[in-house]
Design an enzyme around this catalytic site. Structure first.
Site, mmCIF file in Angstrom:
data_model
loop_
_atom_site.group_PDB
_atom_site.id
_atom_site.type_symbol
_atom_site.label_atom_id
_atom_site.label_comp_id
_atom_site.label_asym_id
_atom_site.label_seq_id
_atom_site.Cartn_x
_atom_site.Cartn_y
_atom_site.Cartn_z
ATOM 1 N N TYR A 32 0.842 -1.190 0.000
ATOM 2 C CA TYR A 32 0.000 0.000 0.000
ATOM 3 C C TYR A 32 0.878 1.241 0.000
ATOM 4 O O TYR A 32 2.096 1.174 0.190
ATOM 5 C CB TYR A 32 -0.954 0.002 1.195
ATOM 6 C CG TYR A 32 -0.313 0.359 2.528
ATOM 7 C CD1 TYR A 32 0.559 -0.523 3.169
ATOM 8 C CD2 TYR A 32 -0.557 1.586 3.134
ATOM 9 C CE1 TYR A 32 1.150 -0.185 4.378
ATOM 10 C CE2 TYR A 32 0.031 1.928 4.347
ATOM 11 C CZ TYR A 32 0.879 1.043 4.961
ATOM 12 O OH TYR A 32 1.473 1.376 6.155
ATOM 13 N N LYS A 149 6.487 -1.793 1.936
ATOM 14 C CA LYS A 149 5.308 -1.192 2.585
ATOM 15 C C LYS A 149 4.132 -2.159 2.446
ATOM 16 O O LYS A 149 3.191 -1.956 1.680
ATOM 17 C CB LYS A 149 4.994 0.183 1.984
ATOM 18 C CG LYS A 149 4.119 1.045 2.891
ATOM 19 C CD LYS A 149 4.170 2.492 2.465
ATOM 20 C CE LYS A 149 3.145 3.359 3.170
ATOM 21 N NZ LYS A 149 3.279 3.441 4.618
ATOM 22 N N GLU A 182 12.742 2.699 13.834
ATOM 23 C CA GLU A 182 11.814 3.769 13.440
ATOM 24 C C GLU A 182 10.711 3.788 14.492
ATOM 25 O O GLU A 182 10.945 3.369 15.618
ATOM 26 C CB GLU A 182 11.290 3.510 12.021
ATOM 27 C CG GLU A 182 10.666 2.139 11.824
ATOM 28 C CD GLU A 182 10.109 1.910 10.435
ATOM 29 O OE1 GLU A 182 10.003 2.840 9.643
ATOM 30 O OE2 GLU A 182 9.744 0.753 10.152
ATOM 31 N N LEU A 206 11.180 1.301 7.027
ATOM 32 C CA LEU A 206 10.537 1.742 5.789
ATOM 33 C C LEU A 206 11.290 2.965 5.272
ATOM 34 O O LEU A 206 11.580 3.880 6.048
ATOM 35 C CB LEU A 206 9.079 2.121 6.066
ATOM 36 C CG LEU A 206 8.310 2.477 4.794
ATOM 37 C CD1 LEU A 206 7.883 1.200 4.071
ATOM 38 C CD2 LEU A 206 7.098 3.336 5.099
HETATM 39 N N1 PDD Z 1 2.906 5.312 7.638
HETATM 40 N N2 PDD Z 1 7.600 3.911 8.938
HETATM 41 C C1 PDD Z 1 6.437 3.230 8.994
HETATM 42 C C2 PDD Z 1 6.414 1.910 9.666
HETATM 43 C C3 PDD Z 1 5.272 3.776 8.417
HETATM 44 O O1 PDD Z 1 4.118 3.093 8.455
HETATM 45 C C4 PDD Z 1 5.332 5.066 7.807
HETATM 46 C C5 PDD Z 1 4.135 5.708 7.171
HETATM 47 C C6 PDD Z 1 6.562 5.723 7.785
HETATM 48 C C7 PDD Z 1 6.729 7.074 7.136
HETATM 49 O O2 PDD Z 1 6.666 6.976 5.728
HETATM 50 P P1 PDD Z 1 6.168 8.187 4.827
HETATM 51 O O3 PDD Z 1 6.968 9.363 5.213
HETATM 52 O O4 PDD Z 1 6.430 7.729 3.448
HETATM 53 O O5 PDD Z 1 4.698 8.393 5.111
HETATM 54 C C8 PDD Z 1 7.673 5.120 8.348
HETATM 55 C C9 PDD Z 1 1.751 5.594 6.825
HETATM 56 C C10 PDD Z 1 1.457 7.024 6.634
HETATM 57 C C11 PDD Z 1 0.581 4.752 7.271
HETATM 58 O O6 PDD Z 1 0.779 3.562 7.433
HETATM 59 O O7 PDD Z 1 -0.529 5.264 7.390
#
Ligand code: PDD
Length: 285
Positions: A32, A149, A182, A206
């Site tokens: 996703y 992801k 993270e 991620l």
């Molecule tokens: N989450 N690490 C994890 C485990 C995440 O699920 C996310 C983002 C990030 C940050 O990634 P980005 O900057 O590309 O949004 C880091 C999303 C927003 C979610 O699962 O809703």
């Protein structure tokens, strides 16, 4: 605001139905993406698409979709749902097959689903308006391919919930070597003596798009040093500032970790400088 996309059709989200035999449902066999948009303008569409395509390739799903098709889908959803502050959610599963078997089916058509949800207005670089976070910490229990992801998010969900149950809003995670990975739904940064530091990317994290944009705007500006390297949890405990980043939050200051204030417990000056740069450049990506 409820128009969704499913397998070639736009429809009210209540009418979007998939089979319980879909492999995304049965196995979490899907990836996703969440692309933020403000007043109809997307933030980081290309890097989001590149990460999504990388994930699809890593798990052997081919949609045959072009960059233009994905962009048109995002823009159509924004148009249908009113161009407010929207997160555009895209999910591609391996598809629905007639039986439940672990092996990839020979012939299966990927399920493509997308919808929008409201996100907060883009953060402004103002210490008094910043949404601050208190976080828990936990040993990261997730699988070893967190760079994909994937919708297999049970580990993330359990870690996030742990933070909530401890009266916090997120959970910072560390690996078997006591190194920061993270957070359950964000990347993490620390600031020490004016330097911004974030863990190096590998299979344990991620590759966040907000992280990528933030590093890029800091490097282009050149005034604040930025390091990508191993970050121990001792360094996290002694940091002057800690931030978490994600598409819907941008750069969020963490003011307490396990109930202990970060630095002086206030939103920091380096956060202000970083969010100022991010705000000025978010639509350039
Ligand atoms: N989450 N690490 C994890 C485990 C995440 O699920 C996310 C983002 C990030 C940050 O990634 P980005 O900057 O590309 O949004 C880091 C999303 C927003 C979610 O699962 O809703």
């Amino acid at each position: 605001m409820n128009t969704a996309y499913l397998n070639g059709k736009y429809m009210p989200i209540e009418q979007a139905k998939i089979s319980p035999l879909d492999r995304g449902f049965l196995f979490g066999d899907s990836v996703y993406e969440v692309v933020p948009s403000y007043a109809g303008k997307l933030v980081g569409f290309m890097p989001h698409l590149q990460r999504m395509n990388g994930g699809l390739e890593a798990i052997g799903i081919s949609t045959g979709w072009s960059e233009k098709q994905w962009l048109d889908l995002c823009l159509k959803l924004i148009q249908e749902n009113g161009a407010g502050n929207l997160g555009i959610y895209l999910q591609i599963s391996r598809g629905t097959y007639e039986s439940r078997a672990h092996r990839f089916p020979d012939k299966v058509t990927p399920t493509i689903f997308a919808f929008c949800f409201e996100i907060a207005a883009a953060p402004v670089a103002d210490k008094t308006l910043a949404k601050t976070y208190k976080v828990s910490t936990a040993r990261d229990i997730r699988w070893d391919r967190r760079d994909i992801k994937s919708t297999s998010l049970l580990g993330n969900v359990l870690h996030y919930q742990q933070g909530i149950e401890q009266g916090n809003q997120e959970t910072l995670l560390y690996n078997e070597h006591n190194e920061l990975t993270e957070a359950s739904s964000c990347n993490a940064f620390i600031v020490k003596n004016g330097t911004v530091i974030t863990p190096l990317l590998d299979h344990q994290k991620l590759p966040g798009i907000t992280r990528q944009i933030l590093i890029d705007v800091l490097r282009n500006d050149g005034k604040i040093p930025i390091e990508e390297r191993v970050v121990s949890m001792e360094e996290v405990a002694e940091a002057d500032e800690v931030w978490i980043t994600s598409s819907s939050r941008e750069i969020a200051p963490v003011i307490a970790i396990d109930s202990v204030p970060v630095g002086n417990g206030q939103v920091g000056d380096i956060w202000l400088a970083a969010q100022t740069l991010f705000s000025a450049n978010r639509f350039n990506y």
